[in-house]
Enzyme design. Structure first.
Site, mmCIF file in Angstrom:
data_model
loop_
_atom_site.group_PDB
_atom_site.id
_atom_site.type_symbol
_atom_site.label_atom_id
_atom_site.label_comp_id
_atom_site.label_asym_id
_atom_site.label_seq_id
_atom_site.Cartn_x
_atom_site.Cartn_y
_atom_site.Cartn_z
ATOM 1 N N ALA A 166 0.787 -1.231 0.000
ATOM 2 C CA ALA A 166 0.000 0.000 0.000
ATOM 3 C C ALA A 166 0.821 1.284 0.000
ATOM 4 C CB ALA A 166 -0.939 0.015 1.211
ATOM 5 N N ALA A 167 2.012 1.270 0.592
ATOM 6 C CA ALA A 167 2.753 2.524 0.756
ATOM 7 C C ALA A 167 3.076 3.146 -0.597
ATOM 8 C CB ALA A 167 4.045 2.262 1.538
ATOM 9 N N GLY A 185 0.407 5.054 -0.017
ATOM 10 C CA GLY A 185 -1.005 5.216 0.283
ATOM 11 C C GLY A 185 -1.825 5.917 -0.778
ATOM 12 N N GLY A 186 -1.231 6.244 -1.913
ATOM 13 C CA GLY A 186 -1.964 6.946 -2.959
ATOM 14 C C GLY A 186 -3.150 6.148 -3.478
ATOM 15 N N LYS A 187 -2.913 4.875 -3.842
ATOM 16 C CA LYS A 187 -4.003 4.055 -4.356
ATOM 17 C C LYS A 187 -4.971 3.680 -3.236
ATOM 18 C CE LYS A 187 -1.165 2.171 -8.080
ATOM 19 N NZ LYS A 187 0.083 2.824 -7.627
ATOM 20 N N ASP A 219 1.886 -3.226 4.309
ATOM 21 C CA ASP A 219 3.218 -3.013 3.750
ATOM 22 C C ASP A 219 4.227 -3.644 4.692
ATOM 23 O OD1 ASP A 219 4.287 -1.089 1.355
ATOM 24 O OD2 ASP A 219 5.799 -1.357 2.918
ATOM 25 N N ASP A 255 4.428 -8.710 5.301
ATOM 26 C CA ASP A 255 5.169 -9.060 4.091
ATOM 27 C C ASP A 255 4.190 -9.662 3.098
ATOM 28 O OD1 ASP A 255 6.806 -10.095 2.122
ATOM 29 O OD2 ASP A 255 8.294 -10.896 3.517
ATOM 30 N N ASP A 295 -0.476 -3.909 -6.300
ATOM 31 C CA ASP A 295 0.375 -2.973 -7.041
ATOM 32 C C ASP A 295 1.807 -3.348 -6.673
ATOM 33 O OD1 ASP A 295 0.817 -0.620 -8.697
ATOM 34 O OD2 ASP A 295 1.516 0.322 -6.851
ATOM 35 N N CYS A 352 4.490 -0.244 -12.430
ATOM 36 C CA CYS A 352 4.896 0.995 -13.100
ATOM 37 C C CYS A 352 6.168 0.749 -13.907
ATOM 38 C CB CYS A 352 5.099 2.131 -12.094
ATOM 39 S SG CYS A 352 6.293 1.772 -10.789
#
Length: 568
Positions: free
Chosen positions: A274-275, A277-279, A297, A324, A434, A485
Site C-alpha cells: 500500500a505505501a 497510500g496513494g491508491k 506493507d 510481508d 500494485d 509501473c
C-alpha cells in the site's frame, strides 16, 4: 578539452541500457518504438495530475483555490507556464468518471541561455541524479542533493545546474566519479578547460538559478534550498504543502488502477503493497469512505506514511498493518489475529465485511475494533515476560536488546504499525496487488544501467510469488487487480500469462475507464534458451498498457484485472 558551447549547455540526456536489455526491449516493442520510449522516459510529463479528495471538497473548489495560489506565487502562474493561447493551464479531466481529477499544465523543454562562448562560461552546481529527477518534476535544488560546485560561488551568484550521472566502471559496475564537496575546475587556457568531469556533464544542464548559499554553506548546512532554479528546462508547479488533505499529486494510470478495482461501498478490500497510500486513499474515496480497506506493507515507517496520509485526508475506513506480501495468507493450522472461526479440522475461515449481518456489524461497531484492527494487532498479550512457551529465545534476546539500547530506527518517527500474521483464504471481496517492480516506467528517468536481463526476469518471479498469495485471499466472485509501473514485459504480460495458465478459475475482466493501450502478444526467445510467454490473441485488449511515448503522456504503467470464478 575543447568545448562546443551549444551542444554542451543543453538538456539532451540519453538512457544507457545494458546491451542485452536493449535487445530484449527492441524485440518487444520494435527498435523505433523503443527509441521513442527511451527518449520519453528522460522527460517529465507535460502536466501535473491532481486527485481531488471529494470527501472534503470538489474539483471546482480546488481549481479556484489553485488558480489563486499559483497566480499569487512569486513566479506567478503565467510566468511559470508560458501561454499558448489556451484559456487556463488548470483544467478538469474530461474522461468520464474521472471528473474529480485536475490537470495543471506545464511547459518545456525550454532553451536556456547559459552564456555564449568560453569567456562567459557560468559557474556551476552539480546535483545528484535523484535530485535532478525531482527538480525536473518541479522541486527546488535542496542542500542534500548538491554534490559538487564551482570554486568561489557566493550567495546571489547566477549558476548553471547540471547532473552528476553514474558512469560505467571497469568491472561492469556504475558509480558517480566524485565525492560530495568536489570543486569543479574552471581554470582556462585559451580554448581549453581543465576539469576531469567536464565530459560527464555535457547535455545534462537542467536550468539556471540563483545560489541561495555560498559554496561553503552548501556543504556545511544539512537542509534548505541551495539554488533557486528560476529558469528551468521544464516548468512544472510544485505542490509541496499546497492544499494538504484536499488534493493528492498522483500519476493518471495509478488513479485508473483504483477505478479498475471498481470498489463498492461496504466491501472489504486489501491493498497488499500500500505505501505510500496513494491508491489506498483513492480506493477509499471511490467507496465514499464506507467499508473496510486493509492497507499492508512490509516496512514499519511506510505503514506510518499510509496512516498519516489517511488521517490528513480525513478517511476513516482504512486500517493499516505491517505485513510481508509474500506471507499474506494465514494457513488453516496457523494461529491468526484475524476474526476467524475454527472448524473441526482446524481450518480457518473468515467472513467478509460485506457479508456480515447487520447485527454483527452493530456488534463490531460497538466494540470499536474492526476485523483488520484485530488482525493487525501485535500479540503482546500472549508473550510471557519470563520466556514461557509462547516466546522464542530470539524474541527474548530482542526484548533485552530493546531495553538496553532504546527504541530502534523504525520506532523513531512515533506512531505504531501493528503486525499481522496474514489472513485466511477468501478473506476479501477485492485485492489490489500494485507490485514492487523495476519501476522502468517512472518519469523522468536518467539512469537505467543497473538492470540486466536476469534481474528483469527475477522481478517477474518475485511478483508471481506475491500473486500466488493474492489469488488465495480473494473470495469467489471477487476481483483481483495487478499493476506495475514498468515497461518490462517480464513483469507485465508474462505475469498475466502465468496467472491465467496456473489458475484456471481466473479470467481477464473489462476495465473502466480504459484509456491505456493494448498489451504485447506472442513470446520472446532468449539466447540462453529461456522462452517467455506473453498474451494470446484476443487478450491484449483486456489489459491496459500506458506508453510513455504515447499522446496521453503518462508514465509507463500496466494494469490487469481478473475475475475470480469457482476455485474448485
Amino acid at each position: 578539452m575543447e568545448m562546443n558551447h551549444s551542444s554542451r549547455y543543453c538538456y539532451e540526456p540519453v538512457l544507457r541500457w545494458d546491451p542485452e536489455v536493449e535487445e530484449y526491449f527492441n524485440k518487444a516493442y520494435g527498435p523505433d518504438h523503443f527509441a521513442r520510449i527511451s527518449k520519453a522516459l528522460t522527460r517529465p510529463s507535460s502536466y501535473s495530475c491532481i486527485r481531488v479528495n471529494t470527501v472534503k471538497t470538489t474539483s471546482d473548489a480546488v481549481i479556484e483555490k489553485l488558480t489563486k495560489i499559483l497566480n499569487e506565487s512569486e513566479d506567478g502562474l503565467m510566468k511559470l507556464v508560458q501561454s499558448d493561447g489556451s484559456s487556463s493551464p488548470i483544467s478538469k479531466c474530461q474522461i468520464p468518471g474521472l471528473e474529480y481529477v485536475v490537470f495543471v499544465k506545464g511547459s518545456g523543454p525550454h532553451r536556456i541561455e547559459y552564456g555564449s562562448g568560453i569567456e562567459n562560461t557560468p559557474k556551476e552546481v552539480l546535483v545528484s541524479r535523484k535530485c535532478a529527477e525531482a527538480v525536473l518534476r518541479g522541486a527546488q535544488v535542496y542542500v542534500p542533493g548538491v554534490l559538487a560546485c564551482t570554486a568561489h560561488v557566493e550567495k546571489g551568484d547566477a549558476v548553471a545546474v547540471c547532473v552528476a550521472m553514474e558512469q560505467p566502471g571497469d568491472e561492469g559496475d556504475w558509480s558517480v566519479n566524485m565525492t560530495r564537496g568536489t570543486t569543479l575546475q574552471v581554470d582556462m587556457c585559451r580554448n581549453v578547460i581543465v576539469d576531469p568531469f567536464f565530459s560527464e556533464r555535457s547535455g545534462l544542464y537542467i536550468g539556471m538559478g540563483t545560489a541561495m548559499l555560498s559554496r561553503a554553506g552548501m556543504f556545511r548546512v544539512l537542509h534548505g534550498v541551495a539554488v533557486d532554479l528560476n529558469n528551468r528546462v521544464f516548468r512544472l508547479p510544485s505542490f509541496h504543502n499546497v492544499l494538504e488533505g484536499e488534493i493528492f499529486l498522483q500519476n493518471l494510470p495509478s488513479i485508473v488502477a483504483a477505478h479498475a478495482l471498481d470498489p463498492q461501498k461496504g466491501e472489504r478490500i486489501l491493498d497488499m503493497c500500500a505505501a505510500p497510500g496513494g491508491k489506498t486513499t483513492a480506493i477509499a474515496i471511490l467507496m465514499n469512505d464506507e467499508g473496510e480497506i486493509v492497507a499492508a506493507d512490509r516496512s514499519h515507517n511506510k505503514v506510518l506514511d499510509v496512516q498519516r496520509l489517511s488521517a490528513e485526508m480525513g478517511l476513516t475506513c482504512i486500517t493499516t498493518c505491517k505485513l510481508d506480501a509474500l506471507k499474506s495468507v494465514c494457513l488453516p493450522n496457523t494461529p491468526s489475529d484475524s476474526t476467524t472461526s475454527v472448524t473441526g479440522d482446524n481450518s480457518c475461515s473468515i467472513t467478509s465485511h460485506s457479508e456480515l449481518s447487520s447485527k454483527e456489524k452493530m456488534a463490531s461497531d460497538a466494540s470499536g475494533r474492526s476485523e483488520a484492527e484485530k488482525s493487525c494487532e501485535e500479540n503482546a498479550s500472549t508473550k510471557q515476560p519470563n520466556g514461557g512457551d509462547n516466546v522464542s529465545q530470539s524474541e527474548i534476546r530482542k526484548s533485552k536488546g530493546r531495553l538496553k539500547n532504546g527504541r530502534g530506527r523504525t520506532q523513531s518517527q512515533g506512531g505504531r504499525a501493528g503486525k499481522s500474521k496474514g489472513f485466511p483464504p477468501n478473506s476479501f471481496d477485492r485485492v489490489l496487488l500494485d507490485a514492487p517492480c523495476s519501476a522502468l516506467g517512472l518519469r523522468p528517468r536518467l539512469f537505467a544501467g543497473l538492470e540486466t536481463v536476469i534481474s528483469l526476469r527475477n522481478h517477474g518471479r518475485y511478483q508471481r510469488k506475491m500473486f500466488d498469495q493474492a489469488v488465495q485471499l480473494v473470495r469467489v466472485g471477487g476481483v483481483l487487480v495487478y499493476s506495475t509501473c514498468t515497461i518490462n514485459p517480464s513483469e507485465n504480460e508474462a505475469v498475466v500469462r502465468y496467472a491465467l495458465d496456473k489458475y484456471k478459475f481466473l479470467s481477464l475482466a473489462p476495465q473502466n475507464p480504459r484509456i491505456g493501450g493494448p498489451g504485447l502478444v506472442g513470446r520472446c526467445e532468449f539466447p540462453d534458451g529461456y522462452v517467455e510467454e506473453w498474451l494470446k490473441p484476443g487478450e491484449e485488449e483486456m489489459v491496459q498498457k500506458f506508453d510513455p511515448s504515447a499522446e496521453l503522456d503518462t508514465i509507463g504503467f500496466f494494469i490487469a484485472k481478473f475475475s475470480v470464478g469457482p476455485k474448485d
